[in-house]
Design a protein around this motif. Structure first.
Motif, PDB file in Angstrom:
ATOM      1  N   ARG A  41       0.848  -1.546   0.052  1.00 22.81           N
ATOM      2  CA  ARG A  41      -0.027  -0.380  -0.027  1.00 22.81           C
ATOM      3  C   ARG A  41       0.915   1.328  -0.009  1.00 22.81           C
ATOM      4  NH1 ARG A  41      -4.809  -0.784   1.443  1.00 22.81           N
ATOM      5  NH2 ARG A  41      -5.495   0.763   2.669  1.00 22.81           N
ATOM      6  N   ALA A  42       1.752   1.266   0.499  1.00 26.79           N
ATOM      7  CA  ALA A  42       2.856   2.355   0.542  1.00 26.79           C
ATOM      8  C   ALA A  42       3.565   2.407  -0.480  1.00 26.79           C
ATOM      9  CB  ALA A  42       4.030   2.014   1.562  1.00 26.79           C
ATOM     10  N   TRP A  43       3.526   1.222  -1.443  1.00 24.66           N
ATOM     11  CA  TRP A  43       4.627   1.269  -2.652  1.00 24.66           C
ATOM     12  C   TRP A  43       3.695   2.152  -3.502  1.00 24.66           C
ATOM     13  CZ3 TRP A  43       2.788  -1.025  -7.331  1.00 24.66           C
ATOM     14  CH2 TRP A  43       3.208  -1.081  -8.395  1.00 24.66           C
ATOM     15  N   PHE A  44       2.234   1.698  -3.006  1.00 26.27           N
ATOM     16  CA  PHE A  44       0.834   2.001  -4.506  1.00 26.27           C
ATOM     17  C   PHE A  44       0.818   3.563  -4.054  1.00 26.27           C
ATOM     18  CE2 PHE A  44      -3.233   3.934  -4.924  1.00 26.27           C
ATOM     19  CZ  PHE A  44      -3.972   2.950  -6.097  1.00 26.27           C
ATOM     20  N   ARG A  45       1.027   4.274  -3.186  1.00 22.73           N
ATOM     21  CA  ARG A  45       1.223   5.844  -2.746  1.00 22.73           C
ATOM     22  C   ARG A  45       1.982   6.263  -3.393  1.00 22.73           C
ATOM     23  NH1 ARG A  45      -2.838   7.343   0.647  1.00 22.73           N
ATOM     24  NH2 ARG A  45      -3.743   5.309   1.761  1.00 22.73           N
ATOM     25  N   ALA A  46       3.461   5.575  -3.387  1.00 22.29           N
ATOM     26  CA  ALA A  46       4.775   6.143  -3.877  1.00 22.29           C
ATOM     27  C   ALA A  46       4.533   6.285  -5.348  1.00 22.29           C
ATOM     28  CB  ALA A  46       5.538   5.235  -3.225  1.00 22.29           C
ATOM     29  N   GLN A  47       3.872   5.020  -5.571  1.00 22.83           N
ATOM     30  CA  GLN A  47       4.012   5.688  -7.461  1.00 22.83           C
ATOM     31  C   GLN A  47       2.937   5.819  -7.912  1.00 22.83           C
ATOM     32  OE1 GLN A  47       5.662   3.464 -10.049  1.00 22.83           O
ATOM     33  NE2 GLN A  47       6.532   2.903  -7.315  1.00 22.83           N
ATOM     34  N   ALA A  48       1.879   6.403  -7.300  1.00 22.36           N
ATOM     35  CA  ALA A  48       0.614   8.115  -7.028  1.00 22.36           C
ATOM     36  C   ALA A  48       1.237   9.093  -7.613  1.00 22.36           C
ATOM     37  CB  ALA A  48      -0.524   7.393  -6.444  1.00 22.36           C
ATOM     38  N   GLU A  49       2.361   9.054  -6.369  1.00 19.99           N
ATOM     39  CA  GLU A  49       2.752  10.406  -5.842  1.00 19.99           C
ATOM     40  C   GLU A  49       3.520  11.075  -7.229  1.00 19.99           C
ATOM     41  OE1 GLU A  49       5.664  12.129  -2.643  1.00 19.99           O
ATOM     42  OE2 GLU A  49       3.903  11.109  -1.732  1.00 19.99           O
ATOM     43  N   ARG A  50       4.586   9.582  -7.527  1.00 20.80           N
ATOM     44  CA  ARG A  50       5.346  10.198  -8.734  1.00 20.80           C
ATOM     45  C   ARG A  50       5.560  10.169 -10.337  1.00 20.80           C
ATOM     46  NH1 ARG A  50       8.286   4.417  -7.633  1.00 20.80           N
ATOM     47  NH2 ARG A  50       9.085   4.426  -6.072  1.00 20.80           N
ATOM     48  N   ARG A  51       3.928  10.340 -10.236  1.00 21.91           N
ATOM     49  CA  ARG A  51       2.651  10.450 -11.557  1.00 21.91           C
ATOM     50  C   ARG A  51       2.119  12.000 -10.677  1.00 21.91           C
ATOM     51  NH1 ARG A  51       3.939   5.514 -11.099  1.00 21.91           N
ATOM     52  NH2 ARG A  51       4.798   4.005 -12.686  1.00 21.91           N
ATOM     53  N   ALA A 100      -1.921  -1.132 -14.457  1.00 20.51           N
ATOM     54  CA  ALA A 100      -2.803  -0.429 -14.471  1.00 20.51           C
ATOM     55  C   ALA A 100      -1.683   1.534 -14.304  1.00 20.51           C
ATOM     56  CB  ALA A 100      -3.613   0.178 -13.423  1.00 20.51           C
ATOM     57  N   PHE A 101      -0.855   1.152 -13.151  1.00 21.56           N
ATOM     58  CA  PHE A 101       0.542   2.343 -13.228  1.00 21.56           C
ATOM     59  C   PHE A 101       1.393   2.783 -14.736  1.00 21.56           C
ATOM     60  CE2 PHE A 101       0.292   2.233  -8.349  1.00 21.56           C
ATOM     61  CZ  PHE A 101      -0.803   3.320  -8.610  1.00 21.56           C
ATOM     62  N   LEU A 102       1.439   1.442 -15.083  1.00 21.67           N
ATOM     63  CA  LEU A 102       1.688   1.210 -17.239  1.00 21.67           C
ATOM     64  C   LEU A 102       1.546   1.784 -17.665  1.00 21.67           C
ATOM     65  CD1 LEU A 102       4.302  -1.874 -16.130  1.00 21.67           C
ATOM     66  CD2 LEU A 102       5.281   0.786 -16.253  1.00 21.67           C
ATOM     67  N   ALA A 103      -0.164   1.607 -17.934  1.00 25.94           N
ATOM     68  CA  ALA A 103      -0.702   1.487 -19.020  1.00 25.94           C
ATOM     69  C   ALA A 103      -1.076   3.727 -19.200  1.00 25.94           C
ATOM     70  CB  ALA A 103      -2.471   1.680 -18.838  1.00 25.94           C
ATOM     71  N   VAL A 104      -0.997   4.154 -17.118  1.00 23.05           N
ATOM     72  CA  VAL A 104      -0.959   5.514 -17.831  1.00 23.05           C
ATOM     73  C   VAL A 104       0.322   5.947 -17.903  1.00 23.05           C
ATOM     74  CG1 VAL A 104      -0.734   7.196 -15.089  1.00 23.05           C
ATOM     75  CG2 VAL A 104      -2.814   5.581 -15.163  1.00 23.05           C
ATOM     76  N   ASP A 105       1.543   5.300 -17.351  1.00 23.72           N
ATOM     77  CA  ASP A 105       2.957   6.527 -18.061  1.00 23.72           C
ATOM     78  C   ASP A 105       2.381   6.081 -19.593  1.00 23.72           C
ATOM     79  OD1 ASP A 105       3.431   6.439 -15.576  1.00 23.72           O
ATOM     80  OD2 ASP A 105       4.789   4.237 -15.872  1.00 23.72           O
ATOM     81  N   GLU A 106       2.200   4.775 -20.166  1.00 27.20           N
ATOM     82  CA  GLU A 106       1.883   4.668 -21.679  1.00 27.20           C
ATOM     83  C   GLU A 106       1.109   6.204 -22.830  1.00 27.20           C
ATOM     84  OE1 GLU A 106       3.901   2.742 -23.580  1.00 27.20           O
ATOM     85  OE2 GLU A 106       4.945   2.987 -21.776  1.00 27.20           O
ATOM     86  N   LEU A 107      -0.338   6.205 -21.531  1.00 27.79           N
ATOM     87  CA  LEU A 107      -1.139   7.249 -22.440  1.00 27.79           C
ATOM     88  C   LEU A 107      -0.430   8.203 -22.629  1.00 27.79           C
ATOM     89  CD1 LEU A 107      -4.488   5.488 -20.669  1.00 27.79           C
ATOM     90  CD2 LEU A 107      -3.733   5.952 -22.957  1.00 27.79           C
ATOM     91  N   ARG A 108       0.059   9.094 -20.926  1.00 25.91           N
ATOM     92  CA  ARG A 108       1.041  10.732 -20.782  1.00 25.91           C
ATOM     93  C   ARG A 108       2.313  10.314 -21.565  1.00 25.91           C
ATOM     94  NH1 ARG A 108       1.153  10.709 -14.720  1.00 25.91           N
ATOM     95  NH2 ARG A 108      -0.920  11.532 -14.338  1.00 25.91           N
ATOM     96  N   VAL A 109       3.030   9.613 -22.372  1.00 30.57           N
ATOM     97  CA  VAL A 109       4.052   8.942 -23.223  1.00 30.57           C
ATOM     98  C   VAL A 109       3.413   9.925 -24.573  1.00 30.57           C
ATOM     99  CG1 VAL A 109       5.964   8.070 -24.866  1.00 30.57           C
ATOM    100  CG2 VAL A 109       5.387   7.890 -21.795  1.00 30.57           C
ATOM    101  N   ALA A 110       2.168   9.066 -25.311  1.00 28.52           N
ATOM    102  CA  ALA A 110       1.631   9.174 -26.103  1.00 28.52           C
ATOM    103  C   ALA A 110       0.784  10.550 -27.070  1.00 28.52           C
ATOM    104  CB  ALA A 110       0.502   7.929 -26.331  1.00 28.52           C
ATOM    105  N   GLY A 111       0.604  11.414 -25.440  1.00 25.33           N
ATOM    106  CA  GLY A 111       0.004  12.734 -24.841  1.00 25.33           C
ATOM    107  C   GLY A 111      -1.722  12.639 -24.691  1.00 25.33           C
ATOM    108  N   VAL A 112      -1.994  11.661 -24.458  1.00 29.14           N
ATOM    109  CA  VAL A 112      -3.654  11.665 -24.051  1.00 29.14           C
ATOM    110  C   VAL A 112      -3.697  12.063 -22.779  1.00 29.14           C
ATOM    111  CG1 VAL A 112      -5.167   9.965 -23.961  1.00 29.14           C
ATOM    112  CG2 VAL A 112      -3.021   9.243 -25.365  1.00 29.14           C
ATOM    113  N   THR A 113      -4.260  12.873 -23.162  1.00 36.22           N
ATOM    114  CA  THR A 113      -5.762  13.888 -21.735  1.00 36.22           C
ATOM    115  C   THR A 113      -6.263  12.610 -22.323  1.00 36.22           C
ATOM    116  OG1 THR A 113      -4.234  15.135 -22.155  1.00 36.22           O
ATOM    117  CG2 THR A 113      -5.766  15.718 -20.955  1.00 36.22           C
ATOM    118  N   PRO A 114      -6.258  11.907 -20.448  1.00 35.42           N
ATOM    119  CA  PRO A 114      -8.006  11.288 -20.605  1.00 35.42           C
ATOM    120  C   PRO A 114      -9.618  12.295 -20.628  1.00 35.42           C
ATOM    121  CG  PRO A 114      -7.307  11.441 -18.543  1.00 35.42           C
ATOM    122  CD  PRO A 114      -6.526  11.710 -19.634  1.00 35.42           C
TER     123      PRO A 114
END
Length: 159
Positions: A41-51, A100-114
């Protein structure tokens, strides 16, 4: 951070792979709200914060990382859970959250804004190994299991 998706997956996966692993069986003991899951859960929070994704937690212990307005409606939710069946496999549950976190990364790299908020979820006690109620976090979230009924149950069969 590595440029290729497989490499980025490996970096994230290597951070969590040891958590809850039983040295004797090689399986995982990641019961809901125990130390291995608290570390995840702490890792989850850290991943979210990084993004730059704010995290909310509902009254049931489910975690949500938001890309877009946390109060927004009609969000798209993806993710999974961290808990495991006794001596279960490494990928069951956490793979959905890493992906799911990697999918967010990929969408951002592709310039997608949901167009709608995108939410990465980590549900609590989905396997039912600790409290005997499978899909507890998601059932409570959706109302399929009322909180009052879950709180007063003494045996899994009562639900």
């Amino acid at each position: 951070m590595t440029d290729d998706l497989a490499g980025r997956f490996r970096v994230l996966w290597d951070e969590i792979a040891p958590l809850g692993r039983n040295a004797d069986s090689g399986g995982y003991l990641r019961y809901a709200l125990t130390e291995p899951e608290r570390e995840l859960r702490a890792w989850f929070r850290a991943q979210a914060e990084r993004r730059g994704m704010p995290v909310t937690e509902d009254g049931n212990g489910n975690l949500f990382a938001h890309w877009g307005d946390p109060e927004g409606t009609e969000a798209v939710l993806t993710g999974s859970h961290f808990d495991s069946v006794p001596h279960g496999g490494a990928y069951d549950g956490p793979l959905g959250i890493v992906s799911a976190f990697l999918a967010v990364d990929e969408l951002r790299v592709a310039g997608v804004t949901p167009a709608r908020p995108l939410v990465v979820a980590a549900f609590v006690e989905e396997e039912g190994a600790r409290f005997g109620v499978p899909c507890l976090g998601s059932r409570l979230l959706t109302g399929a299991l009322p909180r009052a009924r879950a709180a007063c149950a003494t045996r899994p069969g009562e639900l």
